[in-house]
Design a protein around this motif. Structure first.
Motif, PDB file in Angstrom:
ATOM      1  N   LYS A 132     179.512  87.842   3.436  1.00 10.21           N
ATOM      2  CA  LYS A 132     179.879  87.176   2.192  1.00 10.21           C
ATOM      3  C   LYS A 132     179.409  85.726   2.186  1.00 10.21           C
ATOM      4  N   PHE A 133     179.118  85.275   1.010  1.00 10.21           N
ATOM      5  CA  PHE A 133     178.690  83.897   0.760  1.00 10.21           C
ATOM      6  C   PHE A 133     179.757  83.281  -0.137  1.00 10.21           C
ATOM      7  N   VAL A 134     180.289  82.150   0.270  1.00 15.43           N
ATOM      8  CA  VAL A 134     181.321  81.475  -0.502  1.00 15.43           C
ATOM      9  C   VAL A 134     180.683  80.259  -1.173  1.00 15.43           C
ATOM     10  N   PRO A 135     180.421  80.343  -2.477  1.00 16.59           N
ATOM     11  CA  PRO A 135     179.743  79.233  -3.151  1.00 16.59           C
ATOM     12  C   PRO A 135     180.618  77.992  -3.260  1.00 16.59           C
ATOM     13  N   ALA A 136     179.994  76.842  -3.038  1.00 10.75           N
ATOM     14  CA  ALA A 136     180.668  75.544  -3.205  1.00 10.75           C
ATOM     15  C   ALA A 136     179.975  74.732  -4.300  1.00 10.75           C
TER      16      ALA A 136
END
Length: 177
Positions: A132-136
């Protein structure tokens, strides 16, 4: 009298020709492309514009808008550049792939807005961290420009990490799509 009348007609025609030459060339001038300094940008956040990041069964879309804040008319055409910056130390930066949708050209007068969509594949919180990629933040560059806007990701959630995929489920669409 006849000579004076002919002289007046010749002078009028000559003056009319000279006067129409300038406006005719000005009328054919086309607006030039919008530059980053001409624009402001942001995420569409109202009602149905927000992506459905809490569901994980299908793709959803986020929309980024550009508004012409300059006093001149300009055009946008093509794809913006979009780099997602992750919140996790393992995320890094993900440069989004482009869709195969057809590009259009949009003319923006002062105050006009056009947007583009980013198709996203959300994943559950229980998905392993490496998947998973957690966008900031999203670094958004208008088409044919090198200067960018940095937009904070306001929607939460995680995205299926496919930054090395040939056909990822997360990608961007051209301006106006």
């Amino acid at each position: 009298m006849k000579n004076k009348l002919i002289a007046v007609i010749i002078a009028t025609v000559a003056a009319g020709t000279a006067a129409t030459a300038i406006p005719a060339s000005a009328a054919t001038a086309q607006p030039t492309r919008c530059h980053t300094a001409d624009l402001k940008a942001g995420f569409a956040t109202g009602g149905d514009a927000a992506p459905q990041m809490k569901q994980t069964s299908h793709q959803t879309q986020a929309f980024v808008w550009f508004t012409n804040k300059s006093n001149r008319t300009c055009t946008l055409s093509g794809f913006a550049g979009v780099d997602m910056v992750g919140a996790q130390s393992t995320d890094g930066t993900w440069s989004l792939a482009r869709s195969s949708k057809t590009v259009g050209k949009f003319t923006l007068k002062k105050g006009d807005t056009v947007d583009f969509s980013i198709t996203l594949q959300p994943v559950a919180k229980s998905t392993p961290k490496k998947q998973k990629f957690v966008p900031a933040k999203f670094v958004v560059t208008p088409p044919n420009e090198t200067k960018s806007f940095t937009l904070k990701w306001p929607f939460g959630g995680q995205i299926l990490k496919q930054d090395g995929a040939t056909h990822p489920a997360t990608y961007l669409n051209p301006i106006g799509k």
